[in-house]
Design a protein around this motif. Structure first.
Motif, short mmCIF file in Angstrom:
data_model
loop_
_atom_site.label_atom_id
_atom_site.label_comp_id
_atom_site.label_asym_id
_atom_site.label_seq_id
_atom_site.Cartn_x
_atom_site.Cartn_y
_atom_site.Cartn_z
N GLU A 291 -0.89 -4.92 4.59
CA GLU A 291 -1.47 -5.57 3.41
C GLU A 291 -0.69 -6.85 3.15
OE1 GLU A 291 -4.07 -4.57 1.78
OE2 GLU A 291 -4.36 -2.50 2.47
N LYS B 94 -5.21 -10.62 0.89
CA LYS B 94 -5.70 -10.74 -0.48
C LYS B 94 -4.95 -11.89 -1.15
CE LYS B 94 -4.43 -6.48 -1.40
NZ LYS B 94 -4.20 -5.19 -2.09
N THR C 192 -3.16 -13.26 -4.30
CA THR C 192 -2.51 -12.63 -5.44
C THR C 192 -2.26 -13.60 -6.60
OG1 THR C 192 -0.55 -12.78 -4.01
CG2 THR C 192 -1.47 -10.61 -4.38
N ALA D 276 3.37 -7.67 -7.00
CA ALA D 276 2.60 -6.88 -6.03
C ALA D 276 3.49 -6.39 -4.90
CB ALA D 276 1.44 -7.70 -5.48
N SER E 230 6.04 -3.70 -6.21
CA SER E 230 5.37 -2.44 -6.57
C SER E 230 4.81 -1.71 -5.36
CB SER E 230 4.24 -2.71 -7.56
OG SER E 230 3.19 -3.44 -6.94
N SER F 187 2.06 -2.69 -3.63
CA SER F 187 0.62 -2.86 -3.43
C SER F 187 0.32 -3.82 -2.29
CB SER F 187 -0.06 -3.33 -4.73
OG SER F 187 0.44 -4.59 -5.12
N ILE F 188 1.30 -4.60 -1.87
CA ILE F 188 1.22 -5.37 -0.63
C ILE F 188 2.50 -5.12 0.16
CG2 ILE F 188 -0.31 -7.18 -1.52
CD1 ILE F 188 2.14 -9.00 -1.82
N ASP F 189 2.41 -5.29 1.48
CA ASP F 189 3.56 -5.06 2.35
C ASP F 189 4.36 -6.33 2.60
OD1 ASP F 189 2.76 -2.33 2.83
OD2 ASP F 189 1.22 -3.12 4.18
#
Length: 334
Positions: free
Chosen positions: A33, A65, A67, A76, A79, A81-83
């Motif tokens: 991600e 994505k 951000t 992100a 947390s 939610s992305i790598d």
């Protein structure tokens, strides 16, 4: 019997290829991600890597994505939610300054200069930086790299941005170009392709480059948490290899060819404008030739942040840059 065994072996191999997508060297692509701080032609090599299949060639399934903003991108990343994040290197320094048991490390550079241009409402002949004094200047967000690089350049030319300008910084990043077009400001600091679009529409004129003026910087880089890098070294190397190949591709192909490849990511922008923007960036050396992050450029970043009052302490490159992936990618000919 031999024919029977051969038939069984063929059947097993066929089943293996169907179920697993190939035994041995094949296998399922590793999912990553990826969050980009904004959608910009400034990141052309990244879109080339996606569109030309360089990530897939390296066994990766990269989901992109946007951000929208350095703070949101870092949130992100932290947390989970992305790598991997594509964002300004200064954000990793902000995290370091706050203290972290799991620091964010920069492992590959994408751009190596500021990507903004000084746009004037009037067609200025024989531009002199002193002409900005007492003007209304539509700037960027405080603490972000565009604003810090802009202030660094202005100070180099003897201009105090907070004393000598009527500086506007309360316009959201996505709306800065629209604000200028609607009549706000005598000058504005803009990325491409907005600068070229405004020129084409006759609403403004590019008169200087902050990228040229502020020097080499690890401006936009790929970074991730140390824990992720340590646990996914193969994927991070494959990712860096793909970026390195895309950087070479952009370097070796014309702006028009690059514009054609990345056009799906800019559906509302004319390809001629994209090519014009890419040409401008290539001519000033904005796109990094390799993913390696140079210590001299890192130190220049610290100088820029220090001049903006955003640096608590000078952080050596060894603290926040993991160089091994970029070195291997740059040396492998990917």
């Amino acid at each position: 019997m031999r024919k029977s065994r051969a038939a069984v072996w063929v059947a097993v191999m066929l089943l293996c290829s169907i179920v697993l997508g190939g035994c041995g060297t094949g296998g399922q692509a590793a999912k990553i991600e990826l969050g980009e701080v904004t959608r910009s032609v400034f990141y052309a090599p990244q879109y080339v890597a996606l569109e030309k299949g360089f990530f897939k060639d390296n066994g990766l399934d990269v989901e992109l994505k946007t951000t929208s903003g350095g703070d949101k991108t870092m949130t992100a990343l932290l947390s989970g939610s992305i790598d991997i994040a594509l964002v300004g290197a200064e954000t990793s320094i902000y995290v370091y300054q706050q203290g972290s048991d799991d620091p964010v490390l920069n492992f590959a550079g994408l751009t190596q200069t500021d990507g903004t241009f000084l746009v004037s409402r009037q067609d200025v002949q024989n531009f002199n930086w002193d002409s900005l004094k007492q003007s209304v200047f539509l700037g960027q967000r405080k603490g972000g790299m565009p604003q810090m690089a802009g202030e660094f350049t202005l100070k180099k030319h003897g201009i105090d941005p907070h004393q000598d300008l009527n500086l506007i910084q309360n316009v959201d990043f996505a709306n800065i170009a629209a604000a200028f077009i609607s009549g706000t400001g005598d000058y504005v600091q803009l990325f491409e392709p907005q600068a070229s679009i405004i020129e084409k529409e006759g609403k403004g004129h590019v008169i200087a480059s902050f990228g040229t003026e502020s020097g080499k910087l690890p401006y936009t880089v790929y970074m991730s948490k140390k824990s992720y890098i340590d646990g996914h070294k193969e994927q991070v190397q494959s990712f860096t290899n793909a970026i390195s190949k895309a950087q070479q591709w952009v370097n070796e192909h014309s702006p028009e060819e690059t514009a054609k490849v990345i056009a799906p990511y800019f559906k509302d922008t004319d390809q001629a404008i994209l090519a014009r923007a890419i040409k401008r960036y290539k001519e000033q050396g904005t796109y990094a030739q390799t993913p390696e992050i140079d210590e001299k450029a890192w130190n220049n970043l610290l100088d820029v942040m220090d001049a903006a009052g955003e640096l608590k302490e000078r952080v050596p490159v060894s603290k926040l840059v993991e160089p091994s992936f970029a070195r291997q990618a740059a040396g492998s000919g990917n």
